[in-house]
Structures are given as C-alpha cells and as structure tokens.
Design a protein around this motif. Sequence first.
Motif, mmCIF file in Angstrom:
data_model
loop_
_atom_site.group_PDB
_atom_site.id
_atom_site.type_symbol
_atom_site.label_atom_id
_atom_site.label_comp_id
_atom_site.label_asym_id
_atom_site.label_seq_id
_atom_site.Cartn_x
_atom_site.Cartn_y
_atom_site.Cartn_z
ATOM 1 N N MET A 40 -31.938 -34.684 -25.249
ATOM 2 C CA MET A 40 -32.553 -34.578 -26.575
ATOM 3 C C MET A 40 -33.435 -33.336 -26.611
ATOM 4 S SD MET A 40 -31.603 -37.227 -28.473
ATOM 5 C CE MET A 40 -32.847 -37.758 -29.674
ATOM 6 N N PHE A 41 -33.255 -32.535 -27.650
ATOM 7 C CA PHE A 41 -33.986 -31.280 -27.801
ATOM 8 C C PHE A 41 -35.100 -31.431 -28.832
ATOM 9 C CE2 PHE A 41 -29.824 -30.090 -26.237
ATOM 10 C CZ PHE A 41 -30.088 -29.084 -25.333
ATOM 11 N N GLY A 42 -36.325 -31.053 -28.431
ATOM 12 C CA GLY A 42 -37.438 -30.997 -29.358
ATOM 13 C C GLY A 42 -37.736 -29.565 -29.741
ATOM 14 N N ASN A 43 -38.836 -29.352 -30.427
ATOM 15 C CA ASN A 43 -39.191 -27.991 -30.851
ATOM 16 C C ASN A 43 -39.467 -27.083 -29.660
ATOM 17 O OD1 ASN A 43 -38.965 -28.666 -33.569
ATOM 18 N ND2 ASN A 43 -41.097 -29.355 -33.689
ATOM 19 N N ASP A 44 -40.109 -27.613 -28.627
ATOM 20 C CA ASP A 44 -40.443 -26.771 -27.470
ATOM 21 C C ASP A 44 -40.264 -27.529 -26.157
ATOM 22 O OD1 ASP A 44 -42.488 -28.545 -27.727
ATOM 23 O OD2 ASP A 44 -44.089 -27.068 -27.920
ATOM 24 N N ASP A 45 -39.411 -28.525 -26.148
ATOM 25 C CA ASP A 45 -39.187 -29.308 -24.945
ATOM 26 C C ASP A 45 -37.825 -29.980 -25.045
ATOM 27 O OD1 ASP A 45 -39.677 -30.427 -22.481
ATOM 28 O OD2 ASP A 45 -41.080 -31.948 -23.193
ATOM 29 N N LEU A 46 -37.371 -30.558 -23.955
ATOM 30 C CA LEU A 46 -36.158 -31.372 -23.955
ATOM 31 C C LEU A 46 -36.364 -32.516 -22.990
ATOM 32 C CD1 LEU A 46 -34.245 -30.771 -21.161
ATOM 33 C CD2 LEU A 46 -34.118 -28.547 -22.289
ATOM 34 N N LEU A 47 -35.689 -33.629 -23.268
ATOM 35 C CA LEU A 47 -35.818 -34.831 -22.457
ATOM 36 C C LEU A 47 -34.436 -35.368 -22.109
ATOM 37 C CD1 LEU A 47 -38.672 -36.639 -24.441
ATOM 38 C CD2 LEU A 47 -38.902 -35.331 -22.329
ATOM 39 N N PHE A 48 -34.359 -36.081 -21.001
ATOM 40 C CA PHE A 48 -33.101 -36.660 -20.549
ATOM 41 C C PHE A 48 -33.014 -38.128 -20.969
ATOM 42 C CE2 PHE A 48 -33.586 -33.633 -16.700
ATOM 43 C CZ PHE A 48 -33.070 -32.582 -17.437
ATOM 44 N N LEU A 49 -31.803 -38.566 -21.262
ATOM 45 C CA LEU A 49 -31.517 -39.959 -21.577
ATOM 46 C C LEU A 49 -30.536 -40.520 -20.549
ATOM 47 C CD1 LEU A 49 -30.684 -39.627 -25.399
ATOM 48 C CD2 LEU A 49 -32.917 -40.131 -24.394
ATOM 49 N N ASP A 50 -30.411 -41.841 -20.538
ATOM 50 C CA ASP A 50 -29.320 -42.545 -19.863
ATOM 51 C C ASP A 50 -29.262 -42.274 -18.355
ATOM 52 O OD1 ASP A 50 -27.126 -44.004 -19.208
ATOM 53 O OD2 ASP A 50 -25.758 -43.048 -20.607
ATOM 54 N N PHE A 51 -30.058 -43.044 -17.627
ATOM 55 C CA PHE A 51 -30.100 -42.916 -16.171
ATOM 56 C C PHE A 51 -29.306 -44.030 -15.493
ATOM 57 C CE2 PHE A 51 -33.778 -40.691 -17.804
ATOM 58 C CZ PHE A 51 -33.874 -39.557 -17.012
ATOM 59 N N GLN A 52 -28.282 -44.545 -16.165
ATOM 60 C CA GLN A 52 -27.550 -45.696 -15.636
ATOM 61 C C GLN A 52 -26.702 -45.369 -14.414
ATOM 62 O OE1 GLN A 52 -25.461 -47.286 -19.116
ATOM 63 N NE2 GLN A 52 -27.098 -48.756 -19.397
ATOM 64 N N THR A 53 -26.401 -44.100 -14.199
ATOM 65 C CA THR A 53 -25.586 -43.742 -13.030
ATOM 66 C C THR A 53 -26.341 -42.817 -12.072
ATOM 67 O OG1 THR A 53 -24.530 -41.918 -14.242
ATOM 68 C CG2 THR A 53 -23.419 -44.045 -14.285
ATOM 69 N N ALA A 54 -27.668 -42.854 -12.131
ATOM 70 C CA ALA A 54 -28.488 -42.032 -11.239
ATOM 71 C C ALA A 54 -28.247 -42.432 -9.782
ATOM 72 C CB ALA A 54 -29.968 -42.202 -11.582
ATOM 73 N N PHE A 55 -28.387 -41.470 -8.873
ATOM 74 C CA PHE A 55 -28.252 -41.788 -7.451
ATOM 75 C C PHE A 55 -28.949 -40.720 -6.622
ATOM 76 C CE2 PHE A 55 -24.792 -38.893 -8.210
ATOM 77 C CZ PHE A 55 -24.615 -38.186 -7.032
ATOM 78 N N TYR A 56 -29.296 -41.105 -5.393
ATOM 79 C CA TYR A 56 -29.979 -40.202 -4.463
ATOM 80 C C TYR A 56 -28.942 -39.540 -3.569
ATOM 81 C CZ TYR A 56 -33.335 -38.527 -0.986
ATOM 82 O OH TYR A 56 -34.082 -37.746 -0.147
ATOM 83 N N GLY A 57 -28.895 -38.212 -3.602
ATOM 84 C CA GLY A 57 -27.928 -37.474 -2.800
ATOM 85 C C GLY A 57 -28.064 -35.986 -3.056
ATOM 86 N N CYS A 58 -27.075 -35.219 -2.630
ATOM 87 C CA CYS A 58 -27.139 -33.764 -2.739
ATOM 88 C C CYS A 58 -27.258 -33.314 -4.198
ATOM 89 C CB CYS A 58 -25.897 -33.143 -2.095
ATOM 90 S SG CYS A 58 -25.930 -31.332 -2.114
ATOM 91 N N PHE A 59 -28.154 -32.368 -4.440
ATOM 92 C CA PHE A 59 -28.402 -31.838 -5.789
ATOM 93 C C PHE A 59 -27.133 -31.277 -6.425
ATOM 94 C CE2 PHE A 59 -28.009 -28.045 -3.418
ATOM 95 C CZ PHE A 59 -27.617 -27.071 -4.307
ATOM 96 N N ALA A 60 -26.165 -30.833 -5.598
ATOM 97 C CA ALA A 60 -24.967 -30.163 -6.114
ATOM 98 C C ALA A 60 -24.169 -31.062 -7.055
ATOM 99 C CB ALA A 60 -24.091 -29.693 -4.960
ATOM 100 N N ALA A 61 -24.256 -32.379 -6.868
ATOM 101 C CA ALA A 61 -23.526 -33.292 -7.745
ATOM 102 C C ALA A 61 -23.981 -33.131 -9.192
ATOM 103 C CB ALA A 61 -23.712 -34.733 -7.274
ATOM 104 N N ASP A 62 -25.297 -33.100 -9.411
ATOM 105 C CA ASP A 62 -25.831 -32.913 -10.762
ATOM 106 C C ASP A 62 -25.457 -31.547 -11.330
ATOM 107 O OD1 ASP A 62 -27.035 -35.128 -11.870
ATOM 108 O OD2 ASP A 62 -29.085 -34.545 -11.384
ATOM 109 N N ILE A 63 -25.633 -30.511 -10.518
ATOM 110 C CA ILE A 63 -25.398 -29.141 -10.965
ATOM 111 C C ILE A 63 -23.943 -28.951 -11.398
ATOM 112 C CG2 ILE A 63 -25.219 -26.753 -10.148
ATOM 113 C CD1 ILE A 63 -28.033 -27.460 -10.748
#
Length: 407
Positions: A258-281
């Motif tokens: 979600m984009f605001g005037n001077d910020d953005l926020l993330f939604l939907d963390f239902q598939t979050a997981f701990y591991g290598c950053f490369a997966a997100d990127i």
Amino acid sequence: METPSWRTVEFFREIIDMELPSQDVHVKLIHIGEANSEAAGYMSLIHRVTLDVEVGPSRESKLLSYIVKEKSGETFGGILVDMLSVFSKEREVYEHLLPEFERFWRTGGGGVRFGPRMFKATDGQETVIVMEDLNRSHFRMSTRRFGLPMGDVKGILSKLAKFHAASVLYREAGGCFSHRMAHGVIAENTIEAIGRHYEVLYSAFVKSLQERELPPQYLVPLKQIEGRLLKECCRVLHFDAAHLNVLNHGDLWPNNIMFGNDDLLFLDFQTAFYGCFAADILYFFITSATEIVCDELMELLRHYHQELVDSLQLLSYSKPIPSYDELFKQVQMHGVLILPPLSEAVAITMAGLTEPSDMEKLTSDRPEGVTLRKQVYDNPSFVALVDRLIPKLFAMGLFSNLTERSG
C-alpha cells in the motif's frame, strides 16, 4: 443459518473503544462489503467492514472502517491454510514481530512502520483477523499489477531492506521465530499438495519455449528440471546459517503493498518465513519489476545492498555485514526460485486471469485447460518479456546451478 459473530456490532465494540476511548458511541449501521476487487484473497476472504456511528452528546457522525480477513474453504489456495498455519503465522507477525521490528527502529534510527495495525483476532470456529483500514490514512494500492516503475521499485526495496535488517537485529538480540516460520509455500511438506499445479504450468511454459525454438543453451537447463521444479526450489531453500537469513515476507508483489503520500506499507504476511533474503528479492523482482530486471538488475541489487548496509549500521548491528559480491552470489545460488512465479503468477497476471474458476481450468487435463494454457503462454506480451528476460538471467549467472548440472 446463524450469523457469524464477527458480522455483528458487538464484535467490534472493543475495537471502537480502542479508537474512541471514553466516548459515548452509538452504532447506527454496519455494512460488510468486499475489501478490494483487485485484491481477492488467495488463502482468505477479505472484507471491508464500515460502521456508521454517532459520537458524544452532540451525536457527531463518523465512519469507521476495518479490514477483516476470514478463514474459508472457498478460496483457491484453501488447501494450504491449515498446512501452513497461515492465520497463526500472520497473527504472530502482526501481534509480536512487527511491533518488535518497529521498536528497534524507534530506538535505533527513527520511526519506521511496516504494516497495518491489528485490532483483534479470533481462532476456532470463526477464524478472523481485524486490521486497520489503510484507506482511511490515504494509502492506496498501485493501479499496476506488474511492471512497477523504477521509483516505486526502489522505494519498496528500501523498506524491504529495513524490514530485513530489523529481523536480523531481532534474532541477534535473542528473539525467536515460531516453528511456523520454518518455511514458506514451497517446502518438502507442501510438494504433494501443490506440486501438480506448479509442474503442469511449468511444463506448459517449457513447451512454449521449445515451440519458439529457444536456443539450446537456455532450453536444455530449463527443460531438465521439468517434473521436479519444486524439488529444485526446496534444495536451494534448505536453511544455511552461512547465508544472510531474514524474515522473508514471502509474497511481496503489488497487491500486498500500500502506497501513501510519503511512505509504503506491506500487507499479507501469511506465507512469511525465516531464511535467505534472496527468496524475497527474487520473488519481488520477477512479479513486480520484471521489465526493469531485464536491464537494471545489478542497479536494483546494489540499491538493496546499500539500503541494507545503512539499515544494519543505523541499528548498531555488531557482526560483519555481507559485501555486495557475497550478496550477489547468494542471489545467483537461489536463481531457480524465479521459475515458479515466472511460469505461474506472472503469466497468469499478464493474461488477466483472476477468477478461481480460471485457476482450476488452467491446470485441467481437459481440452479447455490445454487451450487456456496455450493462450496464457502464447500471450504476445508474455512471450516478448520472456524472450528478452531468459537470456539476461542466464548471462547474470542466475541459472548457473542448472547449467552446471546439465553440463
């Protein structure tokens, strides 16, 4: 049929009291509608609840609204809801992890928000999560479902670097992630449930490349993992303490930002997981910045790396920070993770398929399924993108593991 309790005014009383404390509030009307036609839930139903209220002795009129995520067997990805404990996982993120991450930033580098506020959650017969409606704060989704402009992409990478850095500091400070965060959608225990869906689509994708006579130096490595794509992904996703491990969002694409005037926020963390950053990127690049990646992948990675370095330094991280070369090597090692979203989410989005019935038909063995898959992978826009993208990814070494194994 009895009305679910979350659809009643009484369910929202304590939330109203949080928003309008010590005030006399009379609810005139409750309306429950679709949150956003462009953001239908893959593993949950998403509603916008609007309360028309009168406040105080003067009976001042106000509109309060909230987003409700509801567990349901009606969603296309419903088979994964219990398997991945998606509601428990998302509740853990909103209730515990985001407040902790944001606390690190308040003490170390100024205020940073990562997502909406959660007001209430229930589990059991009725499983719902009630969250802040960011539209009330003038946040909006991008009108583009893929191919975000460079400015938005860099802004998202900056916020993602802050999110990743906070998760690193959280672990260094002794913070723990529950067992639910051990893996995301693609994992050894999900292959049986989702394998056919992805493998049918990947086979159709490879067939389209073959029919277009993609040069063998590209086609052979891609074809050799046909039928075992998810196993290859699981292999590279195996946890390695030597990597830069972070809390991955797990599904970062335009519908979850979600984009605001001077910020953005993330939604939907239902598939979050701990591991290598490369997966997100890699997931974000391929689902949201595909055109830019063709020409600017190195620039984007350098931007993310610099933002990550700045964030870790601001948060007083005490261990060695990976160099750009080390970070890029990890991205190369995980390159196969590009292929599931490219052959599924990107192709489907570019074809304009949104209905659950379309998803079911797409993997059907019936003639209409075969026809629909051909339409998706012969889509001129998708063909032009893939034919430009694949050679670039090979040239950057993102499929070097496949090439070595086919050699």
